[in-house]
Design a protein around this motif. Structure first.
Motif, PDB file in Angstrom:
ATOM      1  N   ASN A 224       0.828  -1.072   0.034  1.00 21.05           N
ATOM      2  CA  ASN A 224      -0.010   0.018   0.028  1.00 21.05           C
ATOM      3  C   ASN A 224       0.837   1.235   0.083  1.00 21.05           C
ATOM      4  N   THR A 225       1.514   1.766  -1.305  1.00 17.82           N
ATOM      5  CA  THR A 225       2.377   2.632  -1.371  1.00 17.82           C
ATOM      6  C   THR A 225       1.428   3.839  -2.173  1.00 17.82           C
ATOM      7  N   VAL A 226       2.179   5.113  -2.203  1.00 15.24           N
ATOM      8  CA  VAL A 226       1.660   6.163  -2.843  1.00 15.24           C
ATOM      9  C   VAL A 226       1.437   5.939  -4.339  1.00 15.24           C
ATOM     10  N   GLU A 227       2.422   5.078  -4.929  1.00 11.64           N
ATOM     11  CA  GLU A 227       2.266   4.726  -6.287  1.00 11.64           C
ATOM     12  C   GLU A 227       1.207   3.984  -6.626  1.00 11.64           C
ATOM     13  N   GLN A 228       0.900   2.724  -5.722  1.00 13.15           N
ATOM     14  CA  GLN A 228      -0.255   1.806  -5.883  1.00 13.15           C
ATOM     15  C   GLN A 228      -1.590   2.656  -5.752  1.00 13.15           C
ATOM     16  N   ARG A 229      -1.497   3.694  -4.972  1.00 12.53           N
ATOM     17  CA  ARG A 229      -3.006   4.535  -4.633  1.00 12.53           C
ATOM     18  C   ARG A 229      -3.207   5.245  -6.108  1.00 12.53           C
ATOM     19  N   SER A 230      -2.364   5.507  -6.813  1.00 13.85           N
ATOM     20  CA  SER A 230      -2.633   6.086  -8.129  1.00 13.85           C
ATOM     21  C   SER A 230      -3.641   5.328  -9.067  1.00 13.85           C
ATOM     22  N   VAL A 231      -3.770   4.082  -8.841  1.00 11.61           N
ATOM     23  CA  VAL A 231      -4.640   3.373  -9.825  1.00 11.61           C
ATOM     24  C   VAL A 231      -6.029   3.662  -9.353  1.00 11.61           C
ATOM     25  N   PHE A 232      -6.446   4.102  -8.130  1.00 10.21           N
ATOM     26  CA  PHE A 232      -7.881   4.623  -7.960  1.00 10.21           C
ATOM     27  C   PHE A 232      -8.230   5.697  -8.806  1.00 10.21           C
ATOM     28  N   THR A 233      -9.554   5.738  -9.338  1.00 10.35           N
ATOM     29  CA  THR A 233      -9.975   6.812  -9.910  1.00 10.35           C
ATOM     30  C   THR A 233     -11.209   7.454  -9.213  1.00 10.35           C
ATOM     31  N   ALA A 234     -11.816   8.466  -9.885  1.00  9.28           N
ATOM     32  CA  ALA A 234     -12.945   9.054  -9.238  1.00  9.28           C
ATOM     33  C   ALA A 234     -14.150   7.926  -9.193  1.00  9.28           C
ATOM     34  N   GLU A 235     -13.957   7.089 -10.315  1.00  8.57           N
ATOM     35  CA  GLU A 235     -15.301   6.214 -10.201  1.00  8.57           C
ATOM     36  C   GLU A 235     -15.149   5.197  -9.150  1.00  8.57           C
ATOM     37  N   THR A 236     -13.776   4.751  -9.104  1.00 10.61           N
ATOM     38  CA  THR A 236     -13.670   3.770  -7.983  1.00 10.61           C
ATOM     39  C   THR A 236     -13.725   4.421  -6.602  1.00 10.61           C
ATOM     40  N   GLY A 237     -13.435   5.532  -6.450  1.00 11.45           N
ATOM     41  CA  GLY A 237     -13.057   6.212  -5.171  1.00 11.45           C
ATOM     42  C   GLY A 237     -11.723   6.221  -4.566  1.00 11.45           C
ATOM     43  N   LYS A 238     -11.160   7.188  -4.077  1.00  9.87           N
ATOM     44  CA  LYS A 238      -9.732   7.199  -3.830  1.00  9.87           C
ATOM     45  C   LYS A 238      -9.848   7.185  -2.242  1.00  9.87           C
ATOM     46  N   PRO A 239      -9.191   6.068  -1.669  1.00 10.83           N
ATOM     47  CA  PRO A 239      -9.181   6.041  -0.113  1.00 10.83           C
ATOM     48  C   PRO A 239      -8.321   7.133   0.714  1.00 10.83           C
ATOM     49  N   TYR A 240      -8.657   7.220   1.672  1.00 11.75           N
ATOM     50  CA  TYR A 240      -7.734   8.483   2.302  1.00 11.75           C
ATOM     51  C   TYR A 240      -6.483   8.151   2.616  1.00 11.75           C
ATOM     52  N   MET A 241      -5.615   8.988   2.411  1.00 14.11           N
ATOM     53  CA  MET A 241      -4.148   8.833   2.308  1.00 14.11           C
ATOM     54  C   MET A 241      -3.573   8.332   3.893  1.00 14.11           C
ATOM     55  N   PHE A 242      -4.072   8.783   4.994  1.00 10.92           N
ATOM     56  CA  PHE A 242      -3.681   8.223   6.175  1.00 10.92           C
ATOM     57  C   PHE A 242      -4.180   6.954   6.530  1.00 10.92           C
ATOM     58  N   LEU A 243      -5.192   6.530   5.902  1.00 10.25           N
ATOM     59  CA  LEU A 243      -5.685   5.077   6.095  1.00 10.25           C
ATOM     60  C   LEU A 243      -5.107   4.108   5.015  1.00 10.25           C
ATOM     61  N   TYR A 244      -4.989   4.512   3.991  1.00  7.76           N
ATOM     62  CA  TYR A 244      -4.300   3.683   2.873  1.00  7.76           C
ATOM     63  C   TYR A 244      -2.950   3.474   3.257  1.00  7.76           C
ATOM     64  N   LEU A 245      -2.147   4.112   3.941  1.00  6.74           N
ATOM     65  CA  LEU A 245      -0.842   4.143   4.072  1.00  6.74           C
ATOM     66  C   LEU A 245      -0.594   3.473   5.547  1.00  6.74           C
ATOM     67  N   ASP A 246      -1.554   3.155   6.227  1.00  9.21           N
ATOM     68  CA  ASP A 246      -1.383   2.564   7.651  1.00  9.21           C
ATOM     69  C   ASP A 246      -1.501   1.126   7.461  1.00  9.21           C
ATOM     70  N   ASP A 247      -0.419   0.086   7.587  1.00 10.10           N
ATOM     71  CA  ASP A 247      -0.443  -1.261   7.065  1.00 10.10           C
ATOM     72  C   ASP A 247      -1.552  -1.763   7.928  1.00 10.10           C
ATOM     73  N   ARG A 248      -1.808  -1.393   9.330  1.00  8.60           N
ATOM     74  CA  ARG A 248      -2.769  -2.202  10.137  1.00  8.60           C
ATOM     75  C   ARG A 248      -4.257  -1.824   9.690  1.00  8.60           C
ATOM     76  N   GLN A 249      -4.341  -0.541   9.432  1.00 12.04           N
ATOM     77  CA  GLN A 249      -5.729  -0.224   8.703  1.00 12.04           C
ATOM     78  C   GLN A 249      -5.997  -0.989   7.301  1.00 12.04           C
ATOM     79  N   PHE A 250      -5.072  -1.056   6.544  1.00 12.85           N
ATOM     80  CA  PHE A 250      -5.252  -1.465   5.356  1.00 12.85           C
ATOM     81  C   PHE A 250      -5.514  -2.966   5.314  1.00 12.85           C
TER      82      PHE A 250
END
Length: 201
Positions: A15-41
């Motif tokens: 769950n890196t910043v680069e991987q987050r780039s695959v999300f679009t407005a259609e899929t919805g983008k996860p919040y950065m602080f949640l996405y980068l937290d390994d335990r949350q993700f």
């Protein structure tokens, strides 16, 4: 249309910043602080199959997920009931009807997973060390349950492991008939558990 390859890359990849780039407005983008937290993700990774089965419905997914996590609590209740059958009402209240167990064990969050895993580990340790049944399955449950707890809330594992070791050690020592050996072993085991707990911390 969502990209299946990107889906699996996000699901099983880092769950890196680069991987987050695959999300679009259609899929919805996860919040950065949640996405980068390994335990949350990790919760997202574990809930994903239930979301697919629930056809992306939050209500259906929650019901299926809660049913699955409840099995751990039920197994732990059965374990204690086996030792204290006369306390079945008190155990039922403590495990099944207490608001804390219902709240923290019945929704999509870290606590539901860790509580269920915690209960499964206790049940599996009892099967392994005392009942001697379902050895392979119980070993797998102990390993998987412990890993889930470590990945999501490691401090729960730090408190669980010394207690489990004490439970198993005491049960073994109490079976020794020679009183001298028993009283010599107990301090050694307590010191060993203390050192092991500190090392774990």
């Amino acid at each position: 249309q969502a990209d299946p390859i990107a889906f699996f890359q996000v699901w099983f990849g880092e769950n890196t910043v680069e991987q987050r780039s695959v999300f679009t407005a259609e899929t919805g983008k996860p919040y950065m602080f949640l996405y980068l937290d390994d335990r949350q993700f990790m919760v997202v990774r574990l809930v994903t199959p239930f979301t697919l089965i629930g056809l992306n419905s939050f209500l259906i997914t929650t019901v299926i997920f809660s049913t699955f996590t409840f099995f751990g609590i039920w197994r732990c209740y059965q374990t204690f009931y086996r030792y204290f059958p006369r306390l079945h009402k008190e155990l039922a209240i403590a495990f099944l009807f207490m608001p804390n167990c219902l709240v923290w064990g019945s929704s999509i969050m870290k606590d539901s997973i860790t509580l269920s895993a915690f209960c499964y580990v206790i049940h599996a340790v009892d099967n392994l060390w005392f009942r001697r049944v379902d050895m392979l399955r119980s070993t797998i449950i102990v390993v998987v349950g412990s890993l889930l707890i470590i990945w999501i809330k490691s401090y729960i594992f730090m408190s669980l492991m010394p207690v489990l070791l004490m439970w198993v050690s005491y049960a073994r020592v109490s079976r020794i008939k020679n009183a001298a050996i028993k009283y010599l072993l107990m301090p050694v085991l307590l010191v060993g558990l203390g050192v092991g707990s500190l090392a774990l911390l």
